[in-house]
Scaffold this motif. Sequence first.
Motif, mmCIF file in Angstrom:
data_model
loop_
_atom_site.group_PDB
_atom_site.id
_atom_site.type_symbol
_atom_site.label_atom_id
_atom_site.label_comp_id
_atom_site.label_asym_id
_atom_site.label_seq_id
_atom_site.Cartn_x
_atom_site.Cartn_y
_atom_site.Cartn_z
ATOM 1 N N UNK A 29 0.798 -1.225 0.000
ATOM 2 C CA UNK A 29 0.000 0.000 0.000
ATOM 3 C C UNK A 29 0.830 1.274 0.000
ATOM 4 N N UNK A 30 2.139 1.157 -0.013
ATOM 5 C CA UNK A 30 3.049 2.272 -0.181
ATOM 6 C C UNK A 30 2.782 3.498 0.655
ATOM 7 N N UNK A 31 2.494 4.605 -0.013
ATOM 8 C CA UNK A 31 2.408 5.877 0.704
ATOM 9 C C UNK A 31 1.251 5.952 1.698
ATOM 10 N N UNK A 32 0.259 5.098 1.571
ATOM 11 C CA UNK A 32 -0.876 5.136 2.498
ATOM 12 C C UNK A 32 -0.398 4.847 3.922
ATOM 13 N N UNK A 33 0.491 3.865 4.087
ATOM 14 C CA UNK A 33 1.023 3.562 5.418
ATOM 15 C C UNK A 33 1.766 4.772 5.976
ATOM 16 N N UNK A 34 2.588 5.405 5.131
ATOM 17 C CA UNK A 34 3.333 6.582 5.586
ATOM 18 C C UNK A 34 2.392 7.706 6.004
ATOM 19 N N UNK A 35 1.331 7.935 5.249
ATOM 20 C CA UNK A 35 0.387 8.997 5.580
ATOM 21 C C UNK A 35 -0.351 8.714 6.885
ATOM 22 N N UNK A 36 -0.798 7.471 7.079
ATOM 23 C CA UNK A 36 -1.520 7.128 8.308
ATOM 24 C C UNK A 36 -0.627 7.110 9.538
ATOM 25 N N UNK A 37 0.668 6.993 9.344
ATOM 26 C CA UNK A 37 1.593 6.992 10.478
ATOM 27 C C UNK A 37 2.266 8.344 10.688
ATOM 28 N N UNK A 38 1.810 9.370 9.977
ATOM 29 C CA UNK A 38 2.309 10.722 10.195
ATOM 30 C C UNK A 38 3.582 11.069 9.445
ATOM 31 N N UNK A 39 3.985 10.252 8.512
ATOM 32 C CA UNK A 39 5.186 10.512 7.721
ATOM 33 C C UNK A 39 4.783 11.025 6.340
ATOM 34 N N UNK A 41 5.702 13.649 4.498
ATOM 35 C CA UNK A 41 6.809 13.988 3.600
ATOM 36 C C UNK A 41 7.479 12.755 3.027
ATOM 37 N N UNK A 42 7.709 11.766 3.875
ATOM 38 C CA UNK A 42 8.337 10.528 3.405
ATOM 39 C C UNK A 42 7.426 9.775 2.450
ATOM 40 N N UNK A 43 6.128 9.774 2.723
ATOM 41 C CA UNK A 43 5.181 9.093 1.846
ATOM 42 C C UNK A 43 5.159 9.707 0.460
ATOM 43 N N UNK A 44 5.130 11.031 0.414
ATOM 44 C CA UNK A 44 5.142 11.727 -0.873
ATOM 45 C C UNK A 44 6.463 11.492 -1.591
ATOM 46 N N UNK A 45 7.565 11.536 -0.839
ATOM 47 C CA UNK A 45 8.881 11.311 -1.448
ATOM 48 C C UNK A 45 8.995 9.902 -2.033
ATOM 49 N N UNK A 46 8.559 8.882 -1.282
ATOM 50 C CA UNK A 46 8.615 7.505 -1.799
ATOM 51 C C UNK A 46 7.730 7.347 -3.029
ATOM 52 N N UNK A 47 6.567 7.996 -3.021
ATOM 53 C CA UNK A 47 5.667 7.915 -4.172
ATOM 54 C C UNK A 47 6.309 8.540 -5.407
ATOM 55 N N UNK A 48 6.925 9.710 -5.244
ATOM 56 C CA UNK A 48 7.587 10.362 -6.374
ATOM 57 C C UNK A 48 8.759 9.524 -6.897
ATOM 58 N N UNK A 49 9.529 8.960 -5.984
ATOM 59 C CA UNK A 49 10.653 8.113 -6.400
ATOM 60 C C UNK A 49 10.139 6.892 -7.151
ATOM 61 N N UNK A 50 9.051 6.298 -6.666
ATOM 62 C CA UNK A 50 8.482 5.123 -7.337
ATOM 63 C C UNK A 50 7.972 5.472 -8.731
ATOM 64 N N UNK A 51 7.345 6.639 -8.864
ATOM 65 C CA UNK A 51 6.855 7.066 -10.182
ATOM 66 C C UNK A 51 8.021 7.301 -11.133
ATOM 67 N N UNK A 52 9.043 7.987 -10.649
ATOM 68 C CA UNK A 52 10.206 8.284 -11.488
ATOM 69 C C UNK A 52 10.933 7.001 -11.879
ATOM 70 N N UNK A 53 11.084 6.091 -10.932
ATOM 71 C CA UNK A 53 11.788 4.831 -11.225
ATOM 72 C C UNK A 53 10.936 3.880 -12.047
ATOM 73 N N UNK A 54 9.627 3.949 -11.881
ATOM 74 C CA UNK A 54 8.750 3.010 -12.566
ATOM 75 C C UNK A 54 8.397 3.382 -13.985
ATOM 76 N N UNK A 55 8.354 4.673 -14.285
ATOM 77 C CA UNK A 55 7.930 5.113 -15.617
ATOM 78 C C UNK A 55 8.790 4.549 -16.749
ATOM 79 N N UNK A 56 10.108 4.692 -16.688
ATOM 80 C CA UNK A 56 10.901 4.184 -17.817
ATOM 81 C C UNK A 56 11.123 2.663 -17.797
ATOM 82 N N UNK A 57 10.766 2.009 -16.699
ATOM 83 C CA UNK A 57 11.036 0.572 -16.575
ATOM 84 C C UNK A 57 9.767 -0.269 -16.566
ATOM 85 N N UNK A 58 8.661 0.341 -16.992
ATOM 86 C CA UNK A 58 7.367 -0.360 -17.045
ATOM 87 C C UNK A 58 6.950 -0.928 -15.685
ATOM 88 N N UNK A 59 7.247 -0.205 -14.612
ATOM 89 C CA UNK A 59 6.812 -0.588 -13.281
ATOM 90 C C UNK A 59 7.812 -1.387 -12.464
#
Length: 101
Positions: A29-39, A41-59
């Motif tokens: 569930x990725x960033x949802x856990x970070x958001x529910x636990x008060x993190x 900034x970290x949740x948004x950062x992990x989501x952005x990193x996952x999008x950037x890393x996943x886009x050119x590599x088909x996920x």
Amino acid sequence: MAKYKIYKNPANGYTERVKDGFNWVVFFFGPIWYLFNGFIGQGIAWLLIAIIAGAPTFGIGAFIVWIIAGVKANKSKEKAFLNKGWIYVGYEDEINQNKVS
């Protein structure tokens, strides 16, 4: 069997368990856990990193990012407790054994 570390709030005696090891909820569930636990900034950062890393590599890159996030999530929670002044009590099974003895 999962091992849990126990942290205690010295102000009110409330205790919280933190699993020692990989966090499967973060993996699925990725960033949802970070958001529910008060993190937020970290949740948004992990989501952005996952999008950037996943886009050119088909996920595949995003899959790897969430594995890394799952490894680091519980350590982040432990660090947050310690920074807020919580006290590390010990492992749950060790505490329960001491109560029985």
